[in-house]
Design an enzyme around this catalytic site. Structure first.
Site, mmCIF file in Angstrom:
data_model
loop_
_atom_site.group_PDB
_atom_site.id
_atom_site.type_symbol
_atom_site.label_atom_id
_atom_site.label_comp_id
_atom_site.label_asym_id
_atom_site.label_seq_id
_atom_site.Cartn_x
_atom_site.Cartn_y
_atom_site.Cartn_z
ATOM 1 N N SER A 1 47.632 56.493 49.289
ATOM 2 C CA SER A 1 46.789 57.682 49.134
ATOM 3 C C SER A 1 46.711 58.135 47.680
ATOM 4 O O SER A 1 45.818 58.910 47.313
ATOM 5 C CB SER A 1 47.344 58.827 49.990
ATOM 6 N N LYS A 2 47.626 57.676 46.831
ATOM 7 C CA LYS A 2 47.673 58.134 45.443
ATOM 8 C C LYS A 2 46.503 57.625 44.608
ATOM 9 O O LYS A 2 46.251 58.143 43.519
ATOM 10 C CB LYS A 2 49.001 57.723 44.805
ATOM 11 N N ASP A 3 45.784 56.618 45.096
ATOM 12 C CA ASP A 3 44.568 56.187 44.392
ATOM 13 C C ASP A 3 43.613 57.360 44.204
ATOM 14 O O ASP A 3 42.933 57.470 43.182
ATOM 15 C CB ASP A 3 43.839 55.103 45.192
ATOM 16 N N ALA B 1 44.853 59.699 41.319
ATOM 17 C CA ALA B 1 44.802 59.030 40.009
ATOM 18 C C ALA B 1 43.372 58.985 39.485
ATOM 19 O O ALA B 1 43.103 59.346 38.327
ATOM 20 C CB ALA B 1 45.373 57.622 40.122
ATOM 21 N N THR C 1 52.032 56.626 42.903
ATOM 22 C CA THR C 1 51.119 57.231 41.938
ATOM 23 C C THR C 1 51.049 56.377 40.674
ATOM 24 O O THR C 1 49.977 56.178 40.102
ATOM 25 C CB THR C 1 51.565 58.660 41.582
#
Length: 346
Positions: free
Chosen positions: A47-49, A52, A79
């Site tokens: 989910s960190k895409d 970022a 992340t």
């Protein structure tokens, strides 16, 4: 006339719009319908895409980044991988301060993506100069032409999920979602998603998943930071020893805590029942769903979405390693999940 080639300009075009997958066998004993938001199907496998890409593009829009500049961040791994991926495409250098709790797989992946990695001790206070928070701040001060993402205290972390994850879940459930269950670390995922969903329907129940050894649950309930709550735990990317301002505690209805051991076994169980190769935090959120089911939180009419944050490949040397599990005392006579033995033919 030739047909045009069907292709994306680069890998970043694949961020977001992850699928909702119905869970079946693993929830057979719980009332309600359950769905996993499979964030491992982002190109950076987590989910960190989303954060970022959003934070970096906002910095570009504001003129804070030029080609060749450096992006610095604290991360448990996911992340950092996403930032490294975005940096490659956009032409930035990447420096990451990583918790020593992060799996060797994650650290190797960061290096493979061209990031310069500083591994910092996990079990020190947030204001200790060796902590990954302080190391990242120092590196930012020392590095000319750098920005510090600072996901724990960056409102854009929350905004990324308000703009994308929340609307996706609302559309995918046709507005029928009754419960959202999500892990809380920086708090960006659960807070941004919850804000959007509660604007559509304030009756949706939002349940945060916390770790034993973290301060978040008690802070949510009392408004007090209790340092006595803090002790070492193994789950990565979940819980905190500080209060991140990216967490909107008013958007979360309640918290539930899960153990390292049960979450590790649950990650394995997800993989073997649903065919979803689940990360450690996926195991944590699924363990929370099971505990909530035992508390009769759901009814036959419930439509529950659990956010599965990342991919099992990030934990090959941890929850999917029998030797690691045994070293933690997680493989014993009470363990329900057995990994088939490898048979070597000579």
């Amino acid at each position: 006339m030739q047909n045009e080639i069907q292709a994306h300009d680069n890998i970043l075009a694949l961020v977001g719009n992850t699928p909702l997958v119905k869970l079946n066998k693993i929830v057979a004993d719980i009332e309600g319908a359950f769905y996993a938001k499979v964030e491992a199907l982002n190109p950076g496998h987590s989910s960190k895409d989303r954060i970022a890409l959003h934070i970096i593009e906002e910095a570009e829009r504001k003129g804070l980044l030029q080609k060749g500049d450096t992006i610095i961040e604290t991360t448990s791994g996911n992340t950092g991988f996403s930032i490294a991926m975005v940096s490659i495409i956009k032409g930035y250098d990447c420096i990451l301060a990583v918790s020593s709790k992060s799996s060797p797989d994650k650290i190797d992946m960061l290096r493979a993506m061209g990031a310069k990695v500083y591994v910092c001790p996990a079990h020190v206070s947030a204001d200790d100069p060796r902590s990954y928070y302080q190391v990242a701040k120092r590196l930012h001060e020392e590095t000319k032409g750098s920005i510090y993402i600072n996901q724990y205290f960056n409102e854009l972390n929350t905004a990324a999920h308000y703009n994308t994850t929340g609307p996706e879940i609302w559309e995918q459930t046709n507005g029928k979602i009754t419960h959202l269950v999500a892990c809380s670390g920086t708090g960006g995922t659960i807070s941004g998603t919850a804000r959007f969903l509660k604007e559509q329907n304030p009756d949706i129940q939002v349940i945060g998943v916390d770790a034993y050894g973290s301060v978040l649950k008690k802070y949510h309930e009392t408004g007090e930071f209790d340092a006595n709550e803090i002790y070492p735990y193994r789950i990565e990317g979940l819980g905190k020893n500080l209060i991140p301002s990216a967490t909107d505690f008013t958007a979360i209805d309640t918290f539930i805590k899960v153990t390292d051991e049960e979450s590790a076994h649950m990650a394995r169980h997800i993989s073997k029942t649903e065919g979803i190769f689940a990360g450690y935090t996926c195991g944590a959120v699924m363990q929370a769903v099971k505990q909530l089911g035992e508390l009769n939180t759901f009814t036959a009419e419930s439509k529950v979405v659990a956010i599965f944050p990342d991919h099992g490949s990030r934990y090959m040397s941890k929850v999917y390693s029998d030797s690691w599990m045994e070293a933690q005392g997680f493989l014993n006579e009470n363990a329900t999940e057995e990994t088939p033995k490898v048979q070597v033919i000579r």
